[in-house]
Design a protein around this motif. Sequence first.
Motif, PDB file in Angstrom:
ATOM      1  N   THR A  50       0.855  -1.184   0.000  1.00 53.75           N
ATOM      2  CA  THR A  50       0.000   0.000   0.000  1.00 53.75           C
ATOM      3  C   THR A  50       0.893   1.237   0.000  1.00 53.75           C
ATOM      4  OG1 THR A  50      -1.790  -1.110   1.180  1.00 53.75           O
ATOM      5  CG2 THR A  50      -1.785   1.293   1.234  1.00 53.75           C
ATOM      6  N   THR A  86       1.092   5.271   0.115  1.00 54.27           N
ATOM      7  CA  THR A  86       0.393   6.508   0.465  1.00 54.27           C
ATOM      8  C   THR A  86       1.376   7.652   0.243  1.00 54.27           C
ATOM      9  OG1 THR A  86      -0.908   5.334   2.130  1.00 54.27           O
ATOM     10  CG2 THR A  86      -0.910   7.738   2.229  1.00 54.27           C
ATOM     11  N   THR A  97       2.196  11.512  -0.252  1.00 50.92           N
ATOM     12  CA  THR A  97       1.768  12.894  -0.020  1.00 50.92           C
ATOM     13  C   THR A  97       2.858  13.826  -0.531  1.00 50.92           C
ATOM     14  OG1 THR A  97       0.482  12.290   1.934  1.00 50.92           O
ATOM     15  CG2 THR A  97       1.063  14.602   1.685  1.00 50.92           C
ATOM     16  N   THR A 124      -2.483  14.051  -1.497  1.00 48.85           N
ATOM     17  CA  THR A 124      -2.230  12.684  -1.045  1.00 48.85           C
ATOM     18  C   THR A 124      -2.937  11.692  -1.968  1.00 48.85           C
ATOM     19  OG1 THR A 124      -2.036  13.367   1.268  1.00 48.85           O
ATOM     20  CG2 THR A 124      -2.464  11.039   0.859  1.00 48.85           C
ATOM     21  N   SER A 146      -3.374   7.407  -2.511  1.00 48.07           N
ATOM     22  CA  SER A 146      -3.163   6.101  -1.872  1.00 48.07           C
ATOM     23  C   SER A 146      -3.584   4.999  -2.836  1.00 48.07           C
ATOM     24  CB  SER A 146      -3.960   6.010  -0.574  1.00 48.07           C
ATOM     25  OG  SER A 146      -3.692   4.796   0.097  1.00 48.07           O
ATOM     26  N   THR A 172      -3.262   0.511  -3.276  1.00 50.07           N
ATOM     27  CA  THR A 172      -2.776  -0.807  -2.873  1.00 50.07           C
ATOM     28  C   THR A 172      -2.413  -1.583  -4.130  1.00 50.07           C
ATOM     29  OG1 THR A 172      -4.111  -0.837  -0.858  1.00 50.07           O
ATOM     30  CG2 THR A 172      -3.321  -2.953  -1.679  1.00 50.07           C
TER      31      THR A 172
END
Length: 224
Positions: free
Chosen positions: A190, A192, A194, A207, A209, A211
């Motif tokens: 995953t 994430t 930013t 941001t 995100s 997976t």
Amino acid sequence: MRWRTIRTDQTGLSLVELLVSVVLLGVCLVMISGLYVSATRTLGSATALGTSTREASNGMNAIARSIRAATANPVASPALADPAISEASNESLTLYAYVNLGFSTQQPVKIRLAVDAERRLVETRWASIPHSGGLFTFETTALSSRILAQTVSPSGSGLPLFSFADSAGVVVPVDVAPTPVQLRSIVTVTVTLTVQASATDARNAVTLSNTVGMPNVRLAGGGP
């Protein structure tokens, strides 16, 4: 008489009228300057937001491509191949990426995705050295290096850049360097990401995100 009337005519603006005119002009100038400053700030904010969005999107796409191509690296001994992800932490990972190794002449690469001291997300690649039996080792000198994102949000301000899970969705801890068994169990990462304007300016941070699965690891028996 006409000339005398013209010479003695004192009609015009009084002092009060002049002061009122100056005040009104000042109010208009303040309003106009306020609108200009507001428009400039809005334009700057929109530009910064657009830049961060593009950077985050491009960085995420590059990361996802590398992770999807991750594959275990066969070695002569021991019998088990090196895990697809050889190093894993909250802000860096190193993996081997190659497709259809037994049926293709394409050579693998080793890739590191990591945040450096300047909070830049950097992708570094090493070329492979072919050996007999379809095995490969890797150069010690990097083949290429490129910046995927200029300013990644400081660690501790949110979710980690990378988190890892096995086929059951259980998070694989990486606070301490994971063992080879734990690394072999990883089948999803995953991400994430930013991105912000600078290390101290998070007003226009973006941001993303995602997976990302590793189908080559699953097909090799790393997951269902």
